[in-house]
Each structure stands twice: as structure tokens, then as C-alpha cells.
Design a protein around this motif. Sequence first.
Motif, short mmCIF file in Angstrom:
data_model
loop_
_atom_site.label_atom_id
_atom_site.label_comp_id
_atom_site.label_asym_id
_atom_site.label_seq_id
_atom_site.Cartn_x
_atom_site.Cartn_y
_atom_site.Cartn_z
N LEU B 254 10.73 6.08 6.35
CA LEU B 254 11.40 4.83 5.97
C LEU B 254 11.04 3.71 6.94
O LEU B 254 10.66 2.60 6.52
N LEU B 255 11.12 3.99 8.22
CA LEU B 255 10.80 2.97 9.22
C LEU B 255 9.31 2.63 9.15
O LEU B 255 8.93 1.48 9.34
N LEU B 257 7.46 2.64 6.37
CA LEU B 257 7.28 1.76 5.21
C LEU B 257 7.72 0.33 5.55
O LEU B 257 7.07 -0.64 5.16
N ILE B 258 8.84 0.22 6.26
CA ILE B 258 9.35 -1.11 6.63
C ILE B 258 8.38 -1.80 7.60
O ILE B 258 8.04 -2.97 7.43
#
Lengths: 358, 358
Positions: B254-255, B257-258
Motif C-alpha cells: 500500500l505504501l 503504491l502511494i
Amino acid sequence: MSASVTAPVRVALDVMGGDNAPAETVSGAVQAAREYGMGVYLVGREEVIRAELAKHDTTGLDLPIIHTDEVIEMDEHPANAVRRKKNASMILALQQVRDGAALGAVSAGNSGAMMAASLFTLKRIPGVDRPALGGIFPTKEGACLVIDMGANTDCKPEYLQQFALMGSIYMERIFKISSPRIGLLANGEEESKGNQQVIDAHHLLKASAGTLGLNFVGNVEGRDIPTGEVNVVVCDGFVGNVVLKLSEGLAETLLGLIREQMTSTFVNKLAAAVLRPSLRKVFKRLDYAEYGGVPLLGVNGSAIISHGRSNAKAIKNALRVARQTAETGVAGAIAEGLSKLNSPEEVEKQQQAQSHSN
Amino acid sequence: MSASVTAPVRVALDVMGGDNAPAETVSGAVQAAREYGMGVYLVGREEVIRAELAKHDTTGLDLPIIHTDEVIEMDEHPANAVRRKKNASMILALQQVRDGAALGAVSAGNSGAMMAASLFTLKRIPGVDRPALGGIFPTKEGACLVIDMGANTDCKPEYLQQFALMGSIYMERIFKISSPRIGLLANGEEESKGNQQVIDAHHLLKASAGTLGLNFVGNVEGRDIPTGEVNVVVCDGFVGNVVLKLSEGLAETLLGLIREQMTSTFVNKLAAAVLRPSLRKVFKRLDYAEYGGVPLLGVNGSAIISHGRSNAKAIKNALRVARQTAETGVAGAIAEGLSKLNSPEEVEKQQQAQSHSN
């Protein structure tokens, strides 16, 4: 032109099911009918459905209504409700599938009841011990199916073997992945890892992968789900439910913490505004509505269980997936695959694998 | 002043253990000695340790060396290695604890070997069937201990009952939470949810919570871990390992992708630069190094297993936690708590709870 010579081209939708029914369910059906040129049986209270349809332009769309007053509520006991409410909207929707009038059924209502009703109405595919829920998880570059996502808490190794086959067929036909990579969820990649259930399932899967045409890559760990190491992750429904709920909770908490910081000062808000369109791409990847719903695999027909909070987009996608599941012959392929396990040589091989692991 | 009348004030560190040993382990020990005014036995190859110590100002610090040439490597078979290498650095560190020369032992080396060596050297606390790993998870507002995080894949309900007590005592004494809220990880909050193991454990915990002084709030779901609904989450080591690895993988993905979106264009990079100091707060919350390591609860003494990738900060914090675990009497409190289960009335109550659930 009689029903017996023409394949049905409609999917049956439980209009009354879900937190946002009937507005979002009807809206999703209208969108699916228009975008995909498909027919949708709208099953539920006729006057309610008519009132919702009036809000849309439905010219030329194939949206017949099947009326019923009975609805299974979200908080009802699944098995009891299915036994008592024989004309509930989700049950009538499933009966359209059983009777060959619809390709598949979709409900965002009481998910336990939808599972029980699917099993009761469509019956199990021969060779399937336990139908299972296949949940789609977004990964770095695509999607991964986690099966079972909560239908069966206590599983025998043979169930996990069947889940692997069902998941592989689904990902091959619906997500167009050739020879999907299948992993068995464990606490380490080595063959020796796992609890007894997983160790036994590993032996079974290894022994039958050739016969079943499965691309079984061995054990995988929790971290391999989001990274997309494999296309299918096999686990029992207890673990699958923990995986699902933990993922939802973690993504929500993490994005919440980030959002908090992004709006903590005026300058941060400005910077966040610049990034918003790009970050939206990330959030879209995590949006369950993109995947529409969860198939109940192992029943004789296409049954999709949508999230209780489904919006129109989720319903639209669920209707599409229900049709695809039928049209690509998922149930038939599962039956055919499992029949291969019944030859005398194969039965012996399985028994050897099981005794080997004890 | 003899060792027998003065309580030991040092913790023993396996300097050779971990991907970043010995540079980061020695650096962490130096930091702990300075910041916390504690002594650290540096266990490992003397010349290697001396070379690392020379890079730091150690004036006035209590950092005695215990020399040994034997080291258990990361990829060795845990039980075999412990049996064969009797003078391995992690074993000598644990022997300091056993002999009363050190308050606790810390290793970032082969975690399976550290578990086996702790069990072998320190022995189980009377009443403990299976020592367990308690992993700290950051939550929205604090931290949650997940126990067991991987030591025991197949667990009996009584083990889970003991995990609950051990976890509660740890969170009370190390995290200063009075009457920690304890949840049993299941696939739903209702008492009827869970696989057979969890249903049985639920009955046991409910029946014994009063006697053990536990604040057992019932079943929790995966989503309740990151939201911080409870302070202790009880599960078997198979599920605990999936929870740990999934959380790591999901946060990383997730991090990632961000971060990808934040650096995708020049303008995004500028905006991200503005947000960086604020987002760093979020990342810091997720940093395992803040928590130092995972206690092996249920052994007679304080043994902390640190992440293989530990940096100096993680080692420093692990040394602090090892000391706190000893000084707050975690092991003694576990022994005392479990002894309460042995009265004739209590044994009968437990048996009733177990028969009730069958």
C-alpha cells in the motif's frame, strides 16, 4: 422460439438485498443492461421496483420484474430464514438459475442466507464436498483469489484440494489468467511448514496437481497475497475470513492515518489537493466495487454474493461476473476436473499421499 | 559485593545475530547503555566486538564482552543447531539469564533457534504447556499484542487460554495498560463463531476469566487488530503468522503504491515533499524498530527475539524491553496466575466448560 432451445441471456438480481437496496440495486441493473446489453430479472416487491425504475431511462432495456413480498432481512438467522421464507427474493432469483431461466443470481443481502439458499436450490456439483467463497484481493499488479473466504471454518485436506481446483478454474475463465499460480497459505514456504491440515493438503495437492492440471507452486505466506506472488491462495474459511477482515481493517486504518496527516494543516491540504487525482488511482485499486461480488464456487450454477454495502457499480459488476461465470462454464469445468480424481489409480495415489503425511 | 546479593543489572545481547550484525547490534548496545544507563553483556567473537566498539565512544559504559567463536547461522536447522553448537552466542546469552547474571537475553539471529534455545536453557514456567511469541502491532491509537505469533502451529484450547493470561500480564506490565482488553480471534463476534478450537477456547476463557483476573471481551475479527478494539488478540501460531506476514505485506504494498503516485510527476514530487514530515509520523507508527522485538512468553526468564533485519534502534529498544520484562516480574506473574487454575473447584469448572463445548 421456446425457452428450451434458446439459452437464457438474463441474470436474476435480488433487488431487495443489501444496505442500499432498492435504489442502488435497481440502478446497478439498469447500468448493466445498458453497458453490457444483458437482461436482468428484477426480483422483489413490484411497486418498489417500479418506483425505482421510474427514476431511470429504461427504454429498450430488458428488465422484467418477478414479484414477491417476502424478503430475508440482514439480521435473520440464515438457515431458519431460508427454511421459513420459501418465496424470499433471493430464493426466487436462485430458482431462475435452477430452472434454466437465468444464467446466474446476484444478491447483496444476508450473505449467510444467500449461501444456504444457493446450496439448497442449486445443489453441490458432484465431487464437491464443500462449496466455498472465492474473494478477490487487489494486488500490486492484478488480483488474487482467496478461497475459502469464510464458508467453511473446519476443513479437511480434501476440501482444500477442491478449493484449489475451483479457484484455478475461476481465475482462468473470469480473469483470463492462463495456468493460474496456486499457493497454499502457510506459516512458511517450506513443504514442512503448516499446521497438520495444511501439511496434509500440501501432500494431496502435490500428488494430484498433474492429474488436475493445476499449477501448484507450494506454500505461500500472508505477505504473498498483496504482492501478487500467486493468483489463487488456498486456505480454510476461518483463516480466509481473518485475512479478509484484517485486510479491510488495515487498509482503512492506514489510509485514515494518512488522510489525517494530509488535512492536518492548511499547507498539507493544498499539497494533498495536488496529489488527489493520482492517489485516487490507488484507492480505486482497493475498491471492492470494482470486483462486484464473491462467487460461491462448487454449486451447480452461478451464484454471486455481493457486499452488503454494495453500490450501483458493485451490483453492475456482480451481474457481469454472474453472466461470465455461467457463459465460461465454470461449474461444468469443476465437475469435469473433480471426476478425474475418481479413477482407481488416482484414488490410490491420493491415499498414498495421505498416508505419507501421517 | 558478590553476585548472589546484588540483583543483576545487565542484559545479555547476542552480538552475532541478525542481518546487520555486528555493526548494528553493537551500536544498539552502546545506545542502550548510554540512554538507559543499563549494562549489556556483548556475547560473540571478541575481536569483532572490539573492532566495532572502537567506532563508538564507550567511556563510562558497562559493556563487558563474553567471548565465543560459535555462531548459529540464519539458515541452520534450529533444533539441530542448538543441539550441536553448545557455545553459540545466543545460547551463552541465555545462560547468563539462567545463571542470574543477566536480567534478560536478546537475539536478532535465527529466530527458530532462539526459541528452541530459550526453551532448552530457561525451561517452561510451571503450568505453561507451550511458550508463545507475543507480537506487537501498531493500532490507530496505540499497540496490540498478538499471541501466538508463530511458535505453535497446532494448539489445544488450553494453550489459547494460557496465551490470553500471558499476553494480558505482558501488556499490563510493559505497556502500562490496566486490565487489558483481551479478544479471541475468530470469524465473527458471536460466541458461536470460530472453528472448533476457537469455540472450545471461548468457553474455557469465559469460565476462567474471573479466576485469572482477565478482561476477556469475547471474539474479535481481523479488522479489530489495526483499529485497536482490544489490547491482546489470542490466536494459534499458524493464524498469528498469517496475520503478521499479511500485515507486513499489505502495509508495504500500500505504501509502495502511494509512494509511486507521489513521485509520478514533478508536481506530485513537490507536493509530496511538503507532506513528507507529516507522513513520516505515520511511517514511524508502523516501524517495527520502535517495539524492539518479540517476547517469548512462558519461559523462566526474559527472552526477546528481534527481527532479523533489526537496526541499532530496534536492538536498543529490545534491550530495554528485555530489562522491563524482568524487572516487572512478568514470568513470576504468569506462574502465579496459572497456579490459580489448579484448585480442585477450578479444575472442575474447566472440565465443565470443555464438556459444554463438545
